[in-house]
Write a protein that holds these residues in place. Structure first.
Motif, short mmCIF file in Angstrom:
data_model
loop_
_atom_site.label_atom_id
_atom_site.label_comp_id
_atom_site.label_asym_id
_atom_site.label_seq_id
_atom_site.Cartn_x
_atom_site.Cartn_y
_atom_site.Cartn_z
N GLY A 1 -1.00 -5.23 -10.51
CA GLY A 1 -0.23 -5.20 -9.38
C GLY A 1 0.00 -3.88 -8.62
N VAL A 2 -0.86 -2.92 -8.90
CA VAL A 2 -0.89 -1.45 -8.36
C VAL A 2 -1.81 -1.55 -6.87
CG1 VAL A 2 -1.81 0.82 -8.62
CG2 VAL A 2 -0.65 -0.43 -10.56
N SER A 3 -0.96 -0.91 -5.93
CA SER A 3 -1.80 -0.83 -4.84
C SER A 3 -1.74 0.53 -3.99
CB SER A 3 -1.30 -1.93 -3.60
OG SER A 3 -0.04 -1.76 -3.26
N ASN A 4 -2.76 0.95 -3.30
CA ASN A 4 -2.87 2.07 -2.59
C ASN A 4 -2.63 1.93 -1.29
OD1 ASN A 4 -2.83 3.44 -5.05
ND2 ASN A 4 -5.18 4.04 -4.73
N ASP A 5 -2.10 2.58 -0.37
CA ASP A 5 -1.95 2.37 1.08
C ASP A 5 -2.38 3.84 1.61
OD1 ASP A 5 -0.91 -0.18 0.85
OD2 ASP A 5 1.21 0.53 0.72
N TYR A 6 -3.30 3.45 2.64
CA TYR A 6 -3.76 4.58 3.37
C TYR A 6 -3.43 4.20 5.06
CZ TYR A 6 -6.32 5.79 -0.57
OH TYR A 6 -6.80 5.88 -1.69
N ARG A 7 -2.97 5.28 5.82
CA ARG A 7 -2.90 4.98 7.19
C ARG A 7 -3.07 6.34 8.01
NH1 ARG A 7 3.87 5.27 7.61
NH2 ARG A 7 3.98 7.51 7.27
N LEU A 8 -3.65 6.13 9.14
CA LEU A 8 -3.90 7.06 10.23
C LEU A 8 -2.61 7.66 10.95
CD1 LEU A 8 -7.48 6.03 11.44
CD2 LEU A 8 -6.95 7.74 9.61
N ASN A 9 -2.22 8.75 11.00
CA ASN A 9 -1.03 8.96 11.66
C ASN A 9 -1.44 10.30 12.42
OD1 ASN A 9 1.45 9.26 12.54
ND2 ASN A 9 2.65 9.81 10.64
N GLY A 10 -1.70 10.23 13.69
CA GLY A 10 -2.06 11.46 14.46
C GLY A 10 -3.33 11.83 13.86
N GLU A 11 -3.50 13.16 13.47
CA GLU A 11 -4.72 13.88 13.25
C GLU A 11 -4.77 13.74 11.39
OE1 GLU A 11 -7.29 15.03 15.00
OE2 GLU A 11 -6.24 14.30 16.57
#
Length: 72
Positions: free
Chosen positions: A14-24
């Motif tokens: 049940g583990v997840s990793n989230d990544y996002r682009l936020n500006g630079e």
């Protein structure tokens, strides 16, 4: 509402990793943590090992600048 490109990776237990682009910045969090910016050494590891995160970042960089497409 402003859309931020995101990637979610799921793992056993049940583990997840989230990544996002936020500006630079490229930001990261686990499903139990707060967002933090990845530094250049974090990103270098992803590119060195050709992770799903690195491939996602490449796709988004090409989409953002279609004139920079390279033959692969």
């Amino acid at each position: 509402m402003h859309y931020l490109p995101t990637l979610r990776l799921f793992f056993d237990g049940g583990v997840s990793n989230d990544y996002r682009l936020n500006g630079e910045s490229v930001e990261f969090r686990t499903n139990k943590g707060a967002w933090r910016s990845l530094d250049s050494s974090d990103l270098a590891i992803h590119f060195r090992f050709d992770t799903e995160v690195a491939r996602w970042l490449l796709r988004h960089s090409i989409e953002a600048n279609p004139h920079s497409k390279k033959a692969r």
